[in-house]
Design a protein around this motif. Sequence first.
Motif, PDB file in Angstrom:
ATOM      1  N   GLN A 103       0.795  -1.167   0.101  1.00 40.49           N
ATOM      2  CA  GLN A 103      -0.483   0.052  -0.480  1.00 40.49           C
ATOM      3  C   GLN A 103       0.626   1.452  -0.072  1.00 40.49           C
ATOM      4  N   GLU A 104       1.512   1.981   0.606  1.00 46.16           N
ATOM      5  CA  GLU A 104       2.604   2.314   1.026  1.00 46.16           C
ATOM      6  C   GLU A 104       3.471   2.771  -0.560  1.00 46.16           C
ATOM      7  N   THR A 107       1.179   4.305  -3.111  1.00 49.83           N
ATOM      8  CA  THR A 107       0.634   5.230  -3.178  1.00 49.83           C
ATOM      9  C   THR A 107       1.876   6.419  -3.172  1.00 49.83           C
ATOM     10  N   THR A 110       1.758   6.137  -7.386  1.00 45.19           N
ATOM     11  CA  THR A 110       1.053   7.057  -7.739  1.00 45.19           C
ATOM     12  C   THR A 110       0.257   8.844  -7.616  1.00 45.19           C
ATOM     13  N   ALA A 111       1.179   8.885  -5.968  1.00 46.55           N
ATOM     14  CA  ALA A 111       1.491  10.599  -5.738  1.00 46.55           C
ATOM     15  C   ALA A 111       2.602  11.173  -7.107  1.00 46.55           C
TER      16      ALA A 111
END
Length: 204
Positions: A103-104, A107, A110-111
Amino acid sequence: MENPIDQQLAITQLQHMQLENEKLSLELEKIRKGTSWLQLPLQLVPLISALVAVAGFLWGVLQYSDEQAKNRSDKETQSKRENAIAEREFMRPWLESQRQTYQEALTAATAIANSKESKDRGEAEQKFWQLYHGAMILVETKKVSGGMVLFGHCIDGTEACSQQQMNERSRDLATAMAESMAATAKMSYQEFVQNQFHYATGPA
C-alpha cells in the motif's frame, strides 16, 4: 467203506461252505471299506477345525493391519491439517506486513505520477526508493518486483515516461500486488521464499 453218494454229498456241502465263507469275507471287506468312508469325514474334523482357526486368525491380522493403516493415514491427514494451520498462523503477520508495504509503495507510485508540486513528487520518489531498496525486498513476490522495476525506470532516467504511462504502470503494479497477496495467503513460508526474487551481490 463210505457210500460214493454220501461222499459226493459231503464234498458238495464242503464246497458250499467254502463259497459261503468267501461270500462272507467279501461282504466283511465291503463293510470295512464302507466303514472307512464313513469315518473319513470324522477324521477330517480336526483338520477342518484347525483350518477354520487359522483362517480366523489371518482375518483378524488383516483387519488389524487395515485398522493400523487407516490410523496412520488419519494421523498423517491430521498432521498435515495442523501444519497447514500453523503455516497460516505464521504467515498472518507476514501477510499484514506485505499488505501495508504494498500500500505504501503504491501510494508513492501514484503520487509520483500525479503530483503537481515538485516537493510532493520529490517526497514520493524518496519514499518509493526507500521501499524499493528496503521493506519491499522482504515481502514482494517476483511479479511485484518486476512491476517495481518497470515503474522505477520512469523516475530514474532509464525511460522517459509520460504521466499516462506512469499511471498505466502504477495500475499494473496494483494488479500484481493484489495477485501477490492472494497467492501468498495460500503459500507456506518455503513456497513464498521460492516465489521471491533473490538478489545476489557476490559469490555465495
